[in-house]
Write an enzyme that holds these catalytic residues in place. Structure first.
Site, PDB file in Angstrom:
ATOM      1  N   ALA A 241       0.721  -1.127   0.133  1.00  0.00           N
ATOM      2  CA  ALA A 241      -0.009   0.006   0.150  1.00  0.00           C
ATOM      3  C   ALA A 241       0.817   1.219   0.001  1.00  0.00           C
ATOM      4  O   ALA A 241       0.601   2.055  -0.658  1.00  0.00           O
ATOM      5  CB  ALA A 241      -1.031   0.075   1.391  1.00  0.00           C
ATOM      6  N   GLU A 244       2.608   1.636  -3.383  1.00  0.00           N
ATOM      7  CA  GLU A 244       1.706   1.828  -4.782  1.00  0.00           C
ATOM      8  C   GLU A 244       0.867   3.198  -4.554  1.00  0.00           C
ATOM      9  O   GLU A 244       0.845   3.956  -5.576  1.00  0.00           O
ATOM     10  CB  GLU A 244       0.569   0.884  -4.506  1.00  0.00           C
ATOM     11  CG  GLU A 244      -0.374   0.970  -5.822  1.00  0.00           C
ATOM     12  CD  GLU A 244       0.356   0.225  -7.064  1.00  0.00           C
ATOM     13  OE1 GLU A 244      -0.267   0.280  -8.239  1.00  0.00           O
ATOM     14  OE2 GLU A 244       1.714   0.201  -6.965  1.00  0.00           O
ATOM     15  N   SER A 246       2.318   6.012  -3.016  1.00  0.00           N
ATOM     16  CA  SER A 246       3.235   7.072  -3.286  1.00  0.00           C
ATOM     17  C   SER A 246       3.652   7.244  -4.806  1.00  0.00           C
ATOM     18  O   SER A 246       3.614   8.248  -5.452  1.00  0.00           O
ATOM     19  CB  SER A 246       4.299   7.036  -2.446  1.00  0.00           C
ATOM     20  OG  SER A 246       5.059   5.901  -2.724  1.00  0.00           O
ATOM     21  N   CYS A 356      -5.458   6.466   5.401  1.00  0.00           N
ATOM     22  CA  CYS A 356      -4.237   5.897   5.216  1.00  0.00           C
ATOM     23  C   CYS A 356      -3.052   6.224   6.277  1.00  0.00           C
ATOM     24  O   CYS A 356      -2.563   7.657   6.421  1.00  0.00           O
ATOM     25  CB  CYS A 356      -3.683   6.555   3.716  1.00  0.00           C
ATOM     26  SG  CYS A 356      -2.121   6.039   3.361  1.00  0.00           S
ATOM     27  N   GLU A 365       7.079  12.412  -0.163  1.00  0.00           N
ATOM     28  CA  GLU A 365       7.651  11.971  -1.374  1.00  0.00           C
ATOM     29  C   GLU A 365       7.170  12.773  -2.668  1.00  0.00           C
ATOM     30  O   GLU A 365       7.991  13.169  -3.390  1.00  0.00           O
ATOM     31  CB  GLU A 365       7.325  10.407  -1.654  1.00  0.00           C
ATOM     32  CG  GLU A 365       7.985   9.456  -0.568  1.00  0.00           C
ATOM     33  CD  GLU A 365       7.596   7.991  -0.876  1.00  0.00           C
ATOM     34  OE1 GLU A 365       7.809   7.527  -1.861  1.00  0.00           O
ATOM     35  OE2 GLU A 365       7.283   7.286   0.101  1.00  0.00           O
TER      36      GLU A 365
END
Length: 406
Positions: A241, A244, A246, A356, A365
């Site tokens: 998770a 994927e 970021s 999240c 990021e």
């Protein structure tokens, strides 16, 4: 595909992969709650913002696997200890332990690493005059940050991490939307990645290192209600998770910026808009398109009563384009979340109990990649007329994103 008197919802058809948003709009226009079938499982599509938010934040909604009432396949059943599939009180216990290790300081300490990695990758791209934003920037950055720094794994294993992560992410789609090859790849990847991290956990028990995984192991060894299988499950959750989300945030967001050159120029002149631009990217073309929920008790949403055990598909990406909440919703506007009266909170990172956990890291990021690219270039231009998407449906991501740098 399900046909009713009002609409045909076929956003899951590969023909709409490049742009599912017109189909989402037709669904919203037809109604907030629409009947749908996943294979032979009757469920309801939740298409509009208010109803999606109500399900995500409602105490009567969850996953229902432990209670044995979910109509959906348990996508992470093979992964022990994953709190993605859990409901309270088990979910709260694991989430609380992760929050203790995944502190704001932990995330802030990763900013210098993000700066260093992105600078090195962009420097190399500047020499070439071209960059694949996905494979030359977003992927190696995610590898360095999550398995490399958070979990203390060897970044040289990046190709393995990416293969496993893609297979499991694709396999998280409902089985009725998968072919036999995708389901077989999911099984192989789950087995291999669990073997890898089981060995890594064994090494770190003997020789701890300054990373999140060693902190989680320490919590287990101190009797802080974290079991060995739960540590393993958290490793896989962060890998799949975390990476994927970021990677696809950077890819989808940069594509929106490249296709809207006036917005790119505005952002170059006003870099203080970068945090707001990230929020708009998450609203406009979210890395996670939908999620599944189950009524844990008889409950009401959107004027309809759902019985315990009924399943819904929460179309969070459709909610992000809901004109009832976001004026001119199909327009990419990086000022939408800026100022004293920002837009309503988007659902790009979900809401409620399952918000999240890696959202702060994904933002770091994306903001670092975006800021560095804008600082180091005069212009970024899409180097292809068309782009292609990976076959995943829950996770929306590009195969590549080539750009020309100047």
């Amino acid at each position: 595909m399900t046909t009713t008197a009002e609409t045909t919802f076929d956003a899951f058809d590969p023909a709409h992969r490049a742009d599912p948003y017109p189909v989402y709009r037709k669904a919203r226009d037809a109604g907030a709650l629409l009947p749908f079938s996943l294979g032979d499982v009757p469920v309801t599509l939740i298409t509009r913002y208010e109803e999606c938010a109500a399900v995500l934040t409602g105490a009567d909604w969850g996953h229902g696997y432990a209670a044995g009432i979910s109509p959906f396949r348990d996508a992470v059943a093979a992964i022990p200890g994953s709190f993605v599939r859990m409901d309270p009180p088990e979910h709260g216990r694991l989430r609380g332990l992760v929050n203790k290790a995944f502190t704001p300081r932990t995330v802030a300490d990763m900013v210098p690493l993000a700066d260093r990695v992105v600078t090195e990758l962009v420097d190399a791209a500047m020499e070439r005059g071209e960059l694949d934003v996905l494979n030359d920037l977003a992927v190696p950055l995610a590898v360095a940050m999550i398995p490399g720094r958070l979990l203390g794994a060897d970044p040289a294993d990046g190709e393995l991490f990416r293969r496993w992560q893609l297979a499991i992410a694709r396999g998280s789609d409902p089985d009725s939307l998968l072919d036999d090859e995708a389901m077989a790849e999911r099984s192989v990847a789950a087995r291999e990645v669990m073997e890898y991290f089981a060995a890594l956990i064994t090494r770190k028990r003997a020789h701890p290192t300054p990373d999140l995984l060693s902190d989680l192991i320490a919590a287990e060894q101190s009797g802080d209600s974290l079991s060995g299988p739960e540590v393993l499950g958290l490793c896989l959750l962060l890998l799949v998770a975390g990476m994927e989300t970021s990677i696809n945030l950077i890819g989808n967001g940069m594509l929106a910026l490249l296709r809207n050159p006036a917005q790119q120029e505005l952002l170059r002149g006003r870099p203080e808009l970068i945090p707001a631009a990230i929020d708009e990217m998450l609203r406009y073309d979210a890395p996670t398109q939908f999620t599944l929920r189950v009524a844990l008790a008889d409950t009401e949403v959107g004027g309809r009563v759902f019985r315990r055990g009924e399943g819904v598909i929460v179309l969070t990406a459709s909610a992000g384009r809901d004109d009832r909440v976001y004026p001119d919703a199909d327009t990419f506007d990086i000022t939408r979340y800026h100022g004293t009266r920002p837009a309503r909170r988007h659902l790009g990172f979900s809401l409620g109990l399952h918000f999240c956990v890696g959202a702060p890291l994904a933002r770091i990021e994306a903001e670092t990649a975006l800021r560095t690219l804008l600082d180091r270039t005069r212009d970024l231009t899409l180097a292809t007329e068309t782009v292609s998407y990976r076959p995943s449906l829950i996770h929306r991501g590009l195969l590549s994103l080539p750009v020309t740098l100047s």
